[in-house]
Design a protein around this motif. Structure first.
Motif, PDB file in Angstrom:
ATOM      1  N   LYS A  86     -31.466  29.802-130.187  1.00  0.00           N
ATOM      2  CA  LYS A  86     -30.148  29.916-130.827  1.00  0.00           C
ATOM      3  C   LYS A  86     -29.094  29.131-130.053  1.00  0.00           C
ATOM      4  O   LYS A  86     -28.309  28.375-130.636  1.00  0.00           O
ATOM      5  N   LYS A  87     -29.091  29.294-128.745  1.00  0.00           N
ATOM      6  CA  LYS A  87     -28.115  28.607-127.896  1.00  0.00           C
ATOM      7  C   LYS A  87     -28.279  27.089-128.006  1.00  0.00           C
ATOM      8  O   LYS A  87     -27.297  26.347-128.144  1.00  0.00           O
ATOM      9  N   ALA A 113     -27.294  25.770-131.646  1.00  0.00           N
ATOM     10  CA  ALA A 113     -25.840  25.801-131.842  1.00  0.00           C
ATOM     11  C   ALA A 113     -25.196  24.610-131.133  1.00  0.00           C
ATOM     12  O   ALA A 113     -24.279  23.976-131.663  1.00  0.00           O
ATOM     13  N   LEU A 128     -32.012  31.381-136.867  1.00  0.00           N
ATOM     14  CA  LEU A 128     -31.839  30.028-136.347  1.00  0.00           C
ATOM     15  C   LEU A 128     -30.863  29.226-137.221  1.00  0.00           C
ATOM     16  O   LEU A 128     -30.041  28.461-136.709  1.00  0.00           O
ATOM     17  N   ASP A 175     -28.427  30.502-138.944  1.00  0.00           N
ATOM     18  CA  ASP A 175     -27.091  31.034-138.641  1.00  0.00           C
ATOM     19  C   ASP A 175     -26.520  30.385-137.387  1.00  0.00           C
ATOM     20  O   ASP A 175     -25.323  30.071-137.316  1.00  0.00           O
ATOM     21  N   ALA A 176     -27.368  30.189-136.362  1.00  0.00           N
ATOM     22  CA  ALA A 176     -26.919  29.565-135.112  1.00  0.00           C
ATOM     23  C   ALA A 176     -26.440  28.134-135.361  1.00  0.00           C
ATOM     24  O   ALA A 176     -25.432  27.696-134.797  1.00  0.00           O
ATOM     25  N   GLU A 230     -23.091  28.255-137.145  1.00  0.00           N
ATOM     26  CA  GLU A 230     -22.033  28.621-136.190  1.00  0.00           C
ATOM     27  C   GLU A 230     -21.653  27.433-135.318  1.00  0.00           C
ATOM     28  O   GLU A 230     -20.469  27.218-135.025  1.00  0.00           O
ATOM     29  N   GLY A 231     -22.659  26.656-134.897  1.00  0.00           N
ATOM     30  CA  GLY A 231     -22.390  25.473-134.079  1.00  0.00           C
ATOM     31  C   GLY A 231     -21.556  24.448-134.842  1.00  0.00           C
ATOM     32  O   GLY A 231     -20.617  23.866-134.299  1.00  0.00           O
TER      33      GLY A 231
END
Length: 247
Positions: A54-55, A58, A217, A219-220, A223-224
């Motif tokens: 996720k990190k 993003a 994933l 969603d991440a 968001e990014g």
């Protein structure tokens, strides 16, 4: 009491691996136990891999890079398309064409042909063809649309790929490794984690498991992209006005 994420993962069956006779020994660090000849995946390892992925995704999305979703197995096809469309990224969910990455120029030319066929079919030009020629064009269109439609927005090579079941998508993984494209993958107990940069151990056969992981994933990535758009807007609003030239 388990966290909401742990509860969702368990309810989706993400911890159920393959039969122990089909395992890849390299998956040993991600396996919690064996029950009735089935390997049980350690959900803590799933969460660890998921948070790292996720990190990373993003961050990739916040820099405007592309993420290619890949999942051609029956259980993953619809989920891959929906998730990729939701976060505005390209996808492959029917068949991986050899050279999709390593021969990208040819793939782009085939996309031009797909657009040409759509123009012919949607206009009056189709009426100038014989019935046999129309049938042939329609067959060609259906095949190309099925294989290439998800890559219309891929005007350059992706920064990374999100893959469901790298064992099935071995050709995609091979091309990504050859070009140095990072891979994030949902890997079951029969996969080789050494082939993947950011493995997420979990059930890659259950539709509920695939829906949950791929959705998180996507969603991440969304968001990014939203964060990048917000920062650009703030920068634009905070920019000092240019001085007006004097005569």
């Amino acid at each position: 009491m388990p966290s909401p994420l742990v509860q969702k993962l368990v309810e989706s069956g993400v911890h159920f691996g393959h039969r122990s006779s089909r395992w890849n020994p390299k998956m040993r660090p991600y396996i919690y136990a064996r029950r009735n000849l089935i390997h049980i995946i350690d959900v803590r390892e799933t969460i660890r891999g998921l948070l790292r992925a996720k990190k990373y995704l993003a961050n990739v999305a916040s820099h405007g890079s592309l993420v290619l979703f890949v999942g051609t197995k029956r259980q993953a096809g619809d989920t891959i398309q929906l998730a990729a469309d939701r976060c505005g990224m390209p996808y492959v969910n029917d068949r991986w064409l050899g050279g999709t990455l390593t021969n990208f120029r040819t793939i782009r030319s085939r996309l031009s042909r797909l657009e040409e066929l759509e123009t012919i079919r949607d206009g009056e030009e189709i009426n100038t063809y014989s019935k046999k020629a129309q049938s042939s064009l329609n067959r060609e269109y259906r095949k190309m649309h099925r294989n290439l439609n998800g890559m219309r927005t891929m005007n350059r090579l992706p920064e990374c790929m999100v893959i469901v079941d790298p064992k099935k998508e071995k050709n995609a993984v091979k091309e990504a490794r050859k070009l140095g494209i990072a891979t994030v993958a949902l890997i079951d107990t029969d996969c080789d984690p050494d082939q993947i940069d950011l493995p997420i151990p979990g059930n890659d056969d259950s539709m509920r498991s695939i829906d949950l992981i791929v959705g998180i994933l996507a969603d991440a990535i969304a968001e990014g992209k939203a964060q990048a758009a917000s920062e650009q807007q703030q920068k634009a609003e905070g920019a000092e006005p240019k001085p007006v030239p004097t005569a």
